[in-house]
Design a protein around this motif. Structure first.
Motif, PDB file in Angstrom:
ATOM      1  N   THR A  71      47.925  47.595  56.712  1.00 42.42           N
ATOM      2  CA  THR A  71      47.007  46.305  57.115  1.00 42.42           C
ATOM      3  C   THR A  71      45.616  46.719  56.354  1.00 42.42           C
ATOM      4  N   ALA A  72      45.077  45.433  55.901  1.00 40.53           N
ATOM      5  CA  ALA A  72      43.869  45.195  55.126  1.00 40.53           C
ATOM      6  C   ALA A  72      43.172  44.131  55.234  1.00 40.53           C
ATOM      7  N   GLY A  73      41.995  43.792  54.792  1.00 41.31           N
ATOM      8  CA  GLY A  73      41.334  42.722  55.438  1.00 41.31           C
ATOM      9  C   GLY A  73      40.803  41.612  54.198  1.00 41.31           C
ATOM     10  N   SER A  74      41.388  41.786  52.971  1.00 42.39           N
ATOM     11  CA  SER A  74      40.962  41.000  51.798  1.00 42.39           C
ATOM     12  C   SER A  74      42.237  40.762  50.799  1.00 42.39           C
ATOM     13  N   LYS A  75      42.117  39.737  49.978  1.00 40.34           N
ATOM     14  CA  LYS A  75      43.246  39.633  49.276  1.00 40.34           C
ATOM     15  C   LYS A  75      43.179  40.819  48.198  1.00 40.34           C
ATOM     16  N   ALA A  76      41.984  41.386  47.657  1.00 40.87           N
ATOM     17  CA  ALA A  76      42.151  42.482  46.722  1.00 40.87           C
ATOM     18  C   ALA A  76      42.504  43.677  47.291  1.00 40.87           C
ATOM     19  N   LYS A  77      41.997  44.108  48.543  1.00 42.71           N
ATOM     20  CA  LYS A  77      42.543  44.842  49.198  1.00 42.71           C
ATOM     21  C   LYS A  77      44.103  44.919  49.454  1.00 42.71           C
TER      22      LYS A  77
END
Length: 323
Positions: free
Chosen positions: A169-175
């Motif tokens: 899981t991550a919180g942004s498109k870049a991540k």
């Protein structure tokens, strides 16, 4: 010498570049002249007054560093002044010099810059010791929360090297793009229904192992996302320290919930973990199976800026303070 000190618990503005006594190595320890220091979320917690060091350990922050051996304590053998070392500490690295037990010093991994190496040992020791502890095996599915951070970047690659399927899981498109680049099979935006996404990605089975940095906020959700006989490993408290747990659901899944802290383990355990990292992880880095996380380098005396950047939530990879 100079070190980063905390005038009183609080925000990054409490960090000061101060004159403090240079420590002396005790028996079985070495004094190390700092080259670089890895920044961890545990440092932010300590600055806020929520994560004090173990008894007898310096109240200066810093859990991982590289440097050159400057002085040998009584009884130290097998090391020489001038040796470059990677060190796992219980505290004290945000300084021009620090002391550390010799067994918690290992060589810089082959082909890795000594500054970059400062951001490797804490994440490697954390992930390897915990995955060993719950018996992660080839063919199993690992869910890693916070896949774009230092821990997540390493855990994705390590699990893939073991032959596992990795969800993160991550919180942004870049991540999310970063997680995929590191080898994640499925990258999930945590703003969405990530439990449902985990179930969908595993044909309804759930994850065999979950590596969690959130703590209380994700406790019940993590149990929902576990497979039968799954293992939840909690290593962080970003989402709080007190949660609720449906014991009935845990029983029905025959699942395990465990929480660990590397910092408070006895020296002999940390020595064994460091040796495990040197034996297992360093070869994976040397042959390219694991690549160091992207890094941001900031001068040690500007640690306040490093804490602000990490707390801001946009950082990808590792922040390293350079002495």
């Amino acid at each position: 010498m100079r070190a980063i000190t905390v005038t009183e618990p609080g925000g990054p503005q409490q960090l000061q570049w101060s004159e403090v006594p240079t420590p002396s190595p005790a028996e079985g320890e070495v004094l190390v002249k700092t080259i670089a220091v890895g920044v961890n979320r545990a440092d932010l917690l300590q600055r806020q007054g929520h994560y004090p060091p173990p008894r007898g350990i310096s109240d200066v922050m810093g859990l991982e560093a590289t440097g050159t051996v400057a002085e040998l304590g009584k009884g130290v053998t097998g090391m020489s002044v001038g040796d470059e070392v990677v060190c796992l500490l219980a505290g004290g690295a945000y300084a021009e010099y620090f002391v550390v037990p010799t067994g918690q010093c290992i060589a810089v991994p082959q082909g890795v810059d000594v500054v970059t190496a400062a951001g490797l040992v804490e994440v490697a020791a954390t992930v390897v010791s915990n995955m060993d502890g719950v018996g992660l095996e080839a063919g199993e599915t690992l869910l890693v929360h916070g896949g774009a951070g230092g821990i997540g970047t390493f855990a994705i690659q390590y699990a893939k090297a073991l032959g596992c399927r990795v969800l993160t899981t991550a919180g942004s498109k870049a991540k999310l793009e970063h997680c995929r680049a590191m080898g994640a099979d499925v990258a999930i935006d945590y703003h969405d229904d990530w439990v449902a996404a985990v179930k969908e990605a595993t044909d309804g089975q759930g994850a065999d192992v979950i590596l969690d940095v959130m703590g209380a906020k994700y406790l019940e959700l993590n149990v929902d996302a576990l497979a039968t006989a799954g293992r939840l490993v909690i290593i962080g408290m970003q989402g709080g320290v007190k949660g609720t747990l449906n014991i009935g659901k845990l029983l029905s899944k025959r699942a395990l919930v465990t929480a660990t802290s590397l910092r408070f383990r006895p020296v002999e355990e940390k020595v064994a973990i460091c040796q495990r990292v040197a034996e297992v992880v360093w070869p994976m880095i040397a042959d390219g199976r694991i690549k160091p996380a992207p890094e941001t380098r900031i001068p040690l005396k500007e640690a306040r800026r490093a804490h602000e950047q990490l707390a801001g939530g946009e950082n990808i990879g590792k922040i390293i303070l350079v002495a």
